[in-house]
Design a protein around this motif. Structure first.
Motif, PDB file in Angstrom:
ATOM      1  N   THR A   1      -4.654  -9.790  -0.335  1.00 29.44           N
ATOM      2  CA  THR A   1      -5.662  -9.758  -1.385  1.00 29.44           C
ATOM      3  C   THR A   1      -5.766  -8.347  -1.964  1.00 29.44           C
ATOM      4  OG1 THR A   1      -6.936 -11.501  -0.307  1.00 29.44           O
ATOM      5  CG2 THR A   1      -8.096 -10.140  -1.930  1.00 29.44           C
TER       6      THR A   1
ATOM      7  N   THR B   1       0.864  -1.192   0.000  1.00 29.87           N
ATOM      8  CA  THR B   1       0.000   0.000   0.000  1.00 29.87           C
ATOM      9  C   THR B   1       0.893   1.231   0.000  1.00 29.87           C
ATOM     10  OG1 THR B   1      -1.744  -1.168   1.211  1.00 29.87           O
ATOM     11  CG2 THR B   1      -1.781   1.243   1.266  1.00 29.87           C
TER      12      THR B   1
ATOM     13  N   ASP C   1     -11.825  -1.180  -5.227  1.00 29.08           N
ATOM     14  CA  ASP C   1     -12.725  -0.433  -4.340  1.00 29.08           C
ATOM     15  C   ASP C   1     -13.681   0.349  -5.242  1.00 29.08           C
ATOM     16  OD1 ASP C   1     -12.531   1.178  -1.261  1.00 29.08           O
ATOM     17  OD2 ASP C   1     -13.705   1.989  -2.935  1.00 29.08           O
TER      18      ASP C   1
ATOM     19  N   VAL D   1      -7.129  -1.761  -3.900  1.00 31.68           N
ATOM     20  CA  VAL D   1      -6.773  -1.669  -2.482  1.00 31.68           C
ATOM     21  C   VAL D   1      -6.230  -3.033  -2.050  1.00 31.68           C
ATOM     22  CG1 VAL D   1      -8.385   0.176  -1.869  1.00 31.68           C
ATOM     23  CG2 VAL D   1      -9.149  -2.210  -1.811  1.00 31.68           C
ATOM     24  N   LEU D   2      -5.296  -2.974  -1.143  1.00 24.32           N
ATOM     25  CA  LEU D   2      -4.664  -4.197  -0.637  1.00 24.32           C
ATOM     26  C   LEU D   2      -5.158  -4.459   0.778  1.00 24.32           C
ATOM     27  CD1 LEU D   2      -2.516  -6.480  -0.705  1.00 24.32           C
ATOM     28  CD2 LEU D   2      -0.830  -4.764   0.023  1.00 24.32           C
ATOM     29  N   SER D   3      -5.663  -5.662   0.978  1.00 20.92           N
ATOM     30  CA  SER D   3      -6.098  -6.084   2.312  1.00 20.92           C
ATOM     31  C   SER D   3      -5.457  -7.435   2.589  1.00 20.92           C
ATOM     32  CB  SER D   3      -7.632  -6.174   2.369  1.00 20.92           C
ATOM     33  OG  SER D   3      -8.039  -6.648   3.648  1.00 20.92           O
ATOM     34  N   GLY D   4      -4.515  -7.459   3.532  1.00 27.89           N
ATOM     35  CA  GLY D   4      -3.765  -8.699   3.758  1.00 27.89           C
ATOM     36  C   GLY D   4      -2.934  -8.994   2.536  1.00 27.89           C
TER      37      GLY D   4
END
Lengths: 141, 263
Positions: free
Chosen positions: A62, A8, A66, A57-60
């Motif tokens: 993944t 991110t 968005d 967007v980066l989550s963990g």
């Protein structure tokens, strides 16, 4: 699939670092990316939505699009198209060349597109919403 | 005829040295010397064909006169000969007078002379260099002559320090098409690229040259290019760039981005 390094970035988006092959990916991660970066297979990236890269967007580990950001991206794109075409239409008028759409129809087309973009829930709907405007621009000599 | 011996001593008593003439039974004639103990040693022999042989060679002294020609005679040592075949000794030590034949390779240098060796200036037969390495990062192919540079530190002399050609549209798998001294390219957003160097430049006063070949996003009208980022200054290890296009200069991806840096 090739491995890439993602993290991110300062804009809240996702930076994707792709090694050239001169150094190992571990060496590149250490040298070229921040500590919080991770190495992933490029297949996990939403490559079919590259045109909405600024909405990733980066989550963990993944990465996903968005939709709020994607809508903003598409509105910005539409505005760029509109301003460019506005200059083109004005140039045509000055040169005595008739535009393919009247000013009223052109503005109505833009308004419809903006409404559709705002209501979109998928990236494909965003593309479809802007498509008539792009087609009109392409058709205007 | 029987053998006979003629002895002529010095007139002294028996046992002293003298000269003895010894006529052989086979027709030879010998002249011998005799020691005081009575031992006789032949000095000159004349055979029945009138050939004369000397036990010890005749000394030839400088300035002496002799026969006009000598044939069939082996000269053991001629230390002070002034000429040979009409040439002075210096003639035979002058390499310029080598006019025929081939000098053996062993006379030219040490080592093994062959079709795969050459004679170096230090007179040594050595194997030709097939590749060279001038420090770290440069090699030359003996077969193709191609120079490969993979330097880990900046080159000097105002040359191109690094370059890269990459696809500015992120597809997830598009690593740089070709590059030198570039470790990676980071996509930070639309038309927002960071070129990361695999070397560290001396400073940030380098000149970077960029180019693109077309706009991928946008209306297809207007202009396109890549310029230095307005929010990130050039660094010694990376350069951030912004791709732009259309009439308002908005950030745009570029199908091909070319960057070269000189210092």
């Amino acid at each position: 699939m090739a491995q890439v390094i993602i993290y991110t970035n300062e804009n809240g988006g996702v930076s994707v670092c792709i090694p050239s092959g001169e150094l190992s990916i571990d060496a590149v991660k250490t040298k070229d990316t921040p500590d919080h970066s991770i190495i992933v297979d490029s297949s996990i990236l939403p490559n079919s939505d590259n045109d909405f890269f600024d909405a990733w967007v980066l989550s963990g580990s993944t990465v996903a699009v968005d939709m709020t950001k994607a809508i903003a991206v598409q509105q910005k794109n539409l505005n760029i198209f509109a301003k460019t075409e506005a200059n083109h239409r004005a140039t045509n008028v000055g040169a005595g060349i008739e535009n393919n759409l009247s000013d009223t129809d052109w503005l109505a087309l833009l308004a419809t597109a903006r409404t559709a973009i705002a209501a979109a829930t998928t990236t494909q709907q965003l593309r479809d919403a802007a498509a008539p405007v792009q087609a009109a621009i392409a058709a205007n000599a | 005829m029987t053998a006979s011996t003629l002895t002529s001593d010095n007139g002294a008593s028996s046992g002293t040295s003298g000269i003895k003439y010894n006529g052989g039974t086979d027709g030879t004639l010998q002249i011998q010397t005799t020691t005081s103990g009575g031992t006789a040693t032949t000095a000159v022999t004349i055979d029945n064909s009138q050939n004369v042989s000397l036990v010890n060679p005749l000394p030839v002294t400088s300035g002496g006169t002799g026969a006009n020609s000598l044939s069939g005679i082996t000269v053991g040592t001629a230390t002070n000969a002034t000429q040979l075949n009409g040439q002075s000794a210096s003639y035979y030590t002058n390499a310029s007078n080598l006019a025929s034949g081939t000098v053996p390779t062993a006379r030219l240098g040490s080592g093994t002379a062959s079709s795969s060796t050459y004679l170096r200036g230090d007179q040594t037969y050595a194997t030709p260099v097939t590749s060279i390495s001038a420090g770290t990062g440069i090699s030359v192919s003996a077969s193709t002559g191609g120079v490969t540079v993979t330097n880990s530190s900046p080159m000097t002399g105002g040359v191109c320090q690094l370059w890269v050609n990459f696809n500015g549209t992120l597809t997830g798998t598009n690593s740089p098409r070709a590059s030198l001294n570039v470790s990676s390219v980071t996509y930070n957003g639309t038309g927002d690229y960071t070129v990361n160097f695999s070397i560290t430049l001396a400073d940030t006063n380098y000149a970077y040259v960029t180019g693109v070949n077309n706009i991928v996003d946008g209306s297809g009208q207007g202009y396109a290019g890549v310029q230095g980022s307005r929010k990130t200054s050039p660094a010694t290890t990376s350069l951030r760039l912004t791709g732009f296009g259309t009439n308002d200069g908005s950030a745009q991806n570029q199908l091909t981005v070319n960057v070269a840096i000189f210092r």
